[in-house]
Design an enzyme around this catalytic site. Structure first.
Site, PDB file in Angstrom:
ATOM      1  N   SER A 255     105.534  52.464  30.131  1.00  0.00           N
ATOM      2  CA  SER A 255     104.992  51.351  29.800  1.00  0.00           C
ATOM      3  C   SER A 255     103.671  51.051  30.402  1.00  0.00           C
ATOM      4  O   SER A 255     103.064  51.648  31.140  1.00  0.00           O
ATOM      5  CB  SER A 255     105.851  50.118  29.969  1.00  0.00           C
ATOM      6  OG  SER A 255     105.831  49.889  31.405  1.00  0.00           O
ATOM      7  N   LYS A 256     103.042  49.994  29.678  1.00  0.00           N
ATOM      8  CA  LYS A 256     101.677  49.611  30.064  1.00  0.00           C
ATOM      9  C   LYS A 256     101.456  49.318  31.719  1.00  0.00           C
ATOM     10  O   LYS A 256     100.317  49.378  31.754  1.00  0.00           O
ATOM     11  CB  LYS A 256     101.153  48.026  29.424  1.00  0.00           C
ATOM     12  CG  LYS A 256     100.978  48.525  27.640  1.00  0.00           C
ATOM     13  CD  LYS A 256      99.942  47.571  27.426  1.00  0.00           C
ATOM     14  CE  LYS A 256      99.623  47.738  25.961  1.00  0.00           C
ATOM     15  NZ  LYS A 256     100.042  46.988  24.707  1.00  0.00           N
ATOM     16  N   ARG A 257     102.746  48.944  32.173  1.00  0.00           N
ATOM     17  CA  ARG A 257     102.727  48.572  33.729  1.00  0.00           C
ATOM     18  C   ARG A 257     102.187  50.152  34.366  1.00  0.00           C
ATOM     19  O   ARG A 257     101.576  49.669  35.441  1.00  0.00           O
ATOM     20  CB  ARG A 257     104.081  48.064  34.001  1.00  0.00           C
ATOM     21  CG  ARG A 257     104.527  48.173  35.234  1.00  0.00           C
ATOM     22  CD  ARG A 257     105.596  47.470  35.224  1.00  0.00           C
ATOM     23  NE  ARG A 257     106.991  48.324  34.826  1.00  0.00           N
ATOM     24  CZ  ARG A 257     107.387  49.172  35.573  1.00  0.00           C
ATOM     25  NH1 ARG A 257     107.112  49.205  36.690  1.00  0.00           N
ATOM     26  NH2 ARG A 257     108.521  49.825  35.090  1.00  0.00           N
ATOM     27  N   HIS A 258     102.343  51.045  33.697  1.00  0.00           N
ATOM     28  CA  HIS A 258     102.003  52.552  34.416  1.00  0.00           C
ATOM     29  C   HIS A 258     100.665  52.798  33.985  1.00  0.00           C
ATOM     30  O   HIS A 258     100.293  54.067  34.403  1.00  0.00           O
ATOM     31  CB  HIS A 258     102.970  53.331  34.242  1.00  0.00           C
ATOM     32  CG  HIS A 258     104.543  53.205  34.197  1.00  0.00           C
ATOM     33  ND1 HIS A 258     105.357  52.711  33.441  1.00  0.00           N
ATOM     34  CD2 HIS A 258     105.103  53.024  35.634  1.00  0.00           C
ATOM     35  CE1 HIS A 258     106.463  52.611  34.086  1.00  0.00           C
ATOM     36  NE2 HIS A 258     106.400  52.743  35.371  1.00  0.00           N
ATOM     37  N   GLY A 259      99.928  52.033  33.157  1.00  0.00           N
ATOM     38  CA  GLY A 259      98.613  52.479  32.519  1.00  0.00           C
ATOM     39  C   GLY A 259      98.710  52.624  31.168  1.00  0.00           C
ATOM     40  O   GLY A 259      99.531  52.031  30.720  1.00  0.00           O
TER      41      GLY A 259
END
Ligand code: GLU
Length: 359
Positions: A255-259
């Site tokens: 997800s966006k949390r990972h980039g």
């Protein structure tokens, strides 16, 4: 001699966001499979959910696929014999088949309200039962139907799920078995003009002559529902292949949390399409040799769905960076200079004057 049936696959993104790297990877595997087999690859835009769909995302998905070089043979912007290629333009076709199911009593109108359904679900779960539809509206009399309509209730359309085991041989996962008793009578349309995903997809796949459905394993639970609808309508059988998901390095959903997750972001950051193609191909497939670098043509030649991994792929950004470095070094100087200009401009490291003068 019997003519071999042409292989036709598709990618069916919903335009509710930018082209996600996971969707691009699914598109790539469909593309490689089709090209390896001399078949056709179709882009279909699943925009029946009008509230969440946005034309700007359709445009972006198309642009990103072209930029990656995942070329489809048929689609909204390139046409083809089985269009239109947007669900929102196919409503008459869905209506026809919904009506057919209703006429044959294979589907029925359900007048239950959201609150009633929720109360039922809660009660079933409390009893330790799977929360499926109770079939309360499965056999309504004319009088009951009139009463509901008089109350102003708006019915949805449900599919009468036959009680049976549905078994299919997944090209990646092997034999999978489902008991429809655990699925129940699913909703297939909000009304004759508003089909829902599982129904629309079946009608599209049949009318677009799709032979193989290759998609993320998050869709496995939809497959028995779709097979049941295919059987009810007497449509042609389809072969399925469910691709394991791509997880982040911490083994949670990417997800966006990972980039970055959108292809457009990778493009902005300076990744080359060749690097992303090579990288995505290895997220779920490997050639079983030591070869690390593959051009698109080599991937087409070597790809086989049977050699896809059954376990989740792990997204490793260092690997992508390494591949990107390789492809940047491979690019000839004139081409690389051209590619660098917009980055230098955007960072104000060079002025825009030269280009604006037409150079
Ligand atoms: N619209 C669905 C998605 O984007 C398509 C699933 C399918 O391939 O059937 O996940």
């Amino acid at each position: 001699m019997l003519k071999k049936e042409e292989i036709r696959v598709r990618i069916a993104p919903s335009p509710t966001g930018f082209l996600h790297i996971g969707t691009a990877r699914t598109a790539l595997f469909n593309y490689l499979f089709a090209k390896n087999q001399g078949g056709k690859f179709v882009l279909r835009i699943e925009d029946t959910d009008l509230e969440r769909s946005d034309e700007k995302f359709t445009k972006e998905i198309i642009e990103s696929l072209h930029w990656l070089g995942i070329d489809y043979d048929e689609g909204p912007d390139v046409g083809g014999d089985f269009g239109p290629y947007r669900q929102s333009e196919r409503l008459e076709t869905y209506k026809k088949y919904l009506q057919l199911l209703l006429n044959e009593n294979k589907a029925y109108y359900c007048f239950c309200t959201e609150e009633e359904l929720e109360a039922e679900r809660q009660a079933m779960m409390k009893r330790g039962e799977p929360p499926i539809y109770s079939e309360r509206c499965a056999n309504l009399s004319e009088t009951e139907i009139k009463k509901f309509l008089d109350e102003g209730r708006k019915p949805i359309i449900r599919f009468r799920m036959p009680a049976k085991k549905i078994i299919f041989d997944d090209m990646i996962k092997g034999v999978l078995e489902f008991d429809t008793k655990l699925i129940g009578d699913i909703a297939i349309a909000k009304n004759l003009d508003t089909p829902l995903y599982n129904f629309a997809v079946v009608v599209d796949d049949e009318t677009m002559k799709i032979t193989h459905v290759i998609r993320g394993e998050d869709h496995i639970s939809n497959t028995p529902k779709q097979i049941a609808i295919i059987e009810a309508l007497g449509f042609k059988k389809i072969k399925y292949g469910h691709i394991p998901l791509t997880l982040a390095a911490d083994r949670t959903k990417l997800s966006k949390r990972h980039g970055a997750t959108a292809i457009a972001d990778y493009r902005t950051m300076g990744y080359l399409p060749e690097a992303l193609i090579n990288f995505m191909a290895f997220l779920g497939w490997n050639p079983k040799t030591d070869q690390e670098f593959f051009t698109k043509e080599e991937l087409i030649k070597n790809f086989s769905i049977a050699s896809m991994n059954k376990a989740a792929a792990i997204f490793n950004i260092e690997k992508l960076n390494w591949l990107n470095g390789h492809y940047i070094r491979q690019t000839d100087l004139a081409d690389l200079t051209e590619k660098c200009i917009s980055y230098l401009e955007n960072s104000n490291l060079i002025g825009r004057v030269g280009r604006e003068n037409g150079k």
